[in-house]
Design an enzyme around this catalytic site. Structure first.
Site, PDB file in Angstrom:
ATOM      1  N   ASP A 161      27.227  60.927  69.871  1.00 32.90           N
ATOM      2  CA  ASP A 161      27.146  62.123  70.711  1.00 32.90           C
ATOM      3  C   ASP A 161      26.807  61.755  72.154  1.00 32.90           C
ATOM      4  O   ASP A 161      27.365  62.327  73.100  1.00 32.90           O
ATOM      5  CB  ASP A 161      26.094  63.067  70.145  1.00 32.90           C
ATOM      6  CG  ASP A 161      26.086  64.420  70.846  1.00 32.90           C
ATOM      7  OD1 ASP A 161      27.174  64.994  71.031  1.00 32.90           O
ATOM      8  OD2 ASP A 161      24.999  64.903  71.193  1.00 32.90           O
ATOM      9  N   LYS A 185      31.816  55.446  56.969  1.00 32.59           N
ATOM     10  CA  LYS A 185      32.631  54.580  56.123  1.00 32.59           C
ATOM     11  C   LYS A 185      31.800  53.523  55.395  1.00 32.59           C
ATOM     12  O   LYS A 185      32.015  53.251  54.223  1.00 32.59           O
ATOM     13  CB  LYS A 185      33.695  53.871  56.976  1.00 32.59           C
ATOM     14  CG  LYS A 185      34.601  54.814  57.778  1.00 32.59           C
ATOM     15  CD  LYS A 185      35.455  55.674  56.883  1.00 32.59           C
ATOM     16  CE  LYS A 185      36.438  56.504  57.706  1.00 32.59           C
ATOM     17  NZ  LYS A 185      37.302  57.359  56.852  1.00 32.59           N
ATOM     18  N   ARG A 206      38.150  74.935  79.397  1.00 32.90           N
ATOM     19  CA  ARG A 206      36.819  74.320  79.450  1.00 32.90           C
ATOM     20  C   ARG A 206      36.534  73.449  78.224  1.00 32.90           C
ATOM     21  O   ARG A 206      35.455  72.890  78.100  1.00 32.90           O
ATOM     22  CB  ARG A 206      35.742  75.403  79.569  1.00 32.90           C
ATOM     23  CG  ARG A 206      35.782  76.165  80.890  1.00 32.90           C
ATOM     24  CD  ARG A 206      34.532  77.001  81.111  1.00 32.90           C
ATOM     25  NE  ARG A 206      34.387  78.058  80.131  1.00 32.90           N
ATOM     26  CZ  ARG A 206      33.342  78.209  79.339  1.00 32.90           C
ATOM     27  NH1 ARG A 206      32.339  77.343  79.382  1.00 32.90           N
ATOM     28  NH2 ARG A 206      33.277  79.232  78.496  1.00 32.90           N
ATOM     29  N   LYS A 207      37.500  73.325  77.321  1.00 26.25           N
ATOM     30  CA  LYS A 207      37.316  72.543  76.102  1.00 26.25           C
ATOM     31  C   LYS A 207      37.821  71.117  76.286  1.00 26.25           C
ATOM     32  O   LYS A 207      38.953  70.912  76.740  1.00 26.25           O
ATOM     33  CB  LYS A 207      38.048  73.195  74.934  1.00 26.25           C
ATOM     34  CG  LYS A 207      37.564  74.592  74.581  1.00 26.25           C
ATOM     35  CD  LYS A 207      38.366  75.168  73.423  1.00 26.25           C
ATOM     36  CE  LYS A 207      37.891  76.555  73.047  1.00 26.25           C
ATOM     37  NZ  LYS A 207      38.687  77.121  71.914  1.00 26.25           N
TER      38      LYS A 207
END
Length: 242
Positions: A161, A185, A206-207
């Site tokens: 993140d 994994k 805005r994405k």
């Protein structure tokens, strides 16, 4: 393995000359908070080698630093908190003053930089503007343990993140994560070094849509894959809707 790793890192701390009576983070709350009270500590660039970095992280750092020489890649400096002008700008345009006092804001620091050297998140990020790519070189410290001997899945998610968010902020300004999907994994050995590769896939208003993978130093082992949606924020009125 964990005991020996932690012992080596404690030794490094002693060599650096920690102030008398200082303890590791988490052992005493008041002391841990005081360790970050100095402005000099806040202004120290944490994305350059320190004694806790192992040979794999140092080698990768040197390789990517070499790539920066022609201007195609750039190393990003990283501190325990963002600069005062950025904090002021964010407070003015995005932060609701009802949620945090000035004193609380003065004590805030980046989660990924809240551990002593070598104990938590050791990392450096390199950005390629042409390719809209971010690579994070990450060494996982012993305080990030999940299953004994292995890295906590939440620590992986945190660094994914952080990598995606930093890349998105360079591209789109102030953003926040709206969605993060991670497929684990393989388990990651504690104190190992990971290479987090992220790239911008597309932009819709805005994405911002990103993809990411987490690999071993030799790129032979895939530990995780992720996709994420980040939203570019508008001033205060829209922050709650995002």
């Amino acid at each position: 393995m964990l005991r020996s790793c932690a012992a080596r890192l404690r030794t490094l701390g002693a060599v650096r000359g920690l102030p008398s009576g200082r303890r590791a983070p988490g052992s005493e709350r008041r002391v841990a908070l005081r360790s970050f009270s100095s402005e000099e500590v806040f202004l120290k660039d944490c994305s350059v080698p320190n004694p806790s970095w192992n040979k794999d992280l140092r080698l990768l750092f040197d390789q990517f630093t070499k790539k920066c020489e022609d201007g195609s890649w750039k190393r990003l400096s990283s501190y325990k908190r963002v600069s005062a002008p950025v904090i002021k700008d964010f407070k003015t345009h995005f932060l609701d003053p009802e949620h945090m006092t000035e004193e609380q804001m003065s004590q805030a620091q980046l989660f990924t930089r809240s551990f002593d050297e070598g104990l938590g998140f050791e990392y450096v990020m390199f950005y390629n503007d042409v390719e809209k790519r971010m690579v994070c070189l990450f060494q996982a410290g012993p305080y990030l343990e999940g299953v004994p001997g292995f890295l906590h899945g939440g620590a992986i998610a945190t660094m994914v993140d952080a990598t995606l968010g930093t890349c998105a902020m360079i591209i789109g300004g102030v953003v926040m994560t709206a969605n993060l999907n991670i497929s684990y994994k393989r388990p990651v050995p504690l104190c190992s070094v990971l290479v987090i590769n992220s790239q911008l896939d597309k932009v819709e208003g805005r994405k911002l849509f990103f993809s990411c993978n987490v690999q071993s130093v030799d790129e032979k082992t895939l530990y995780s894959e992720a996709t994420s949606l980040l939203i570019k924020l508008k001033p205060k009125s829209d922050i709650k809707s995002c």
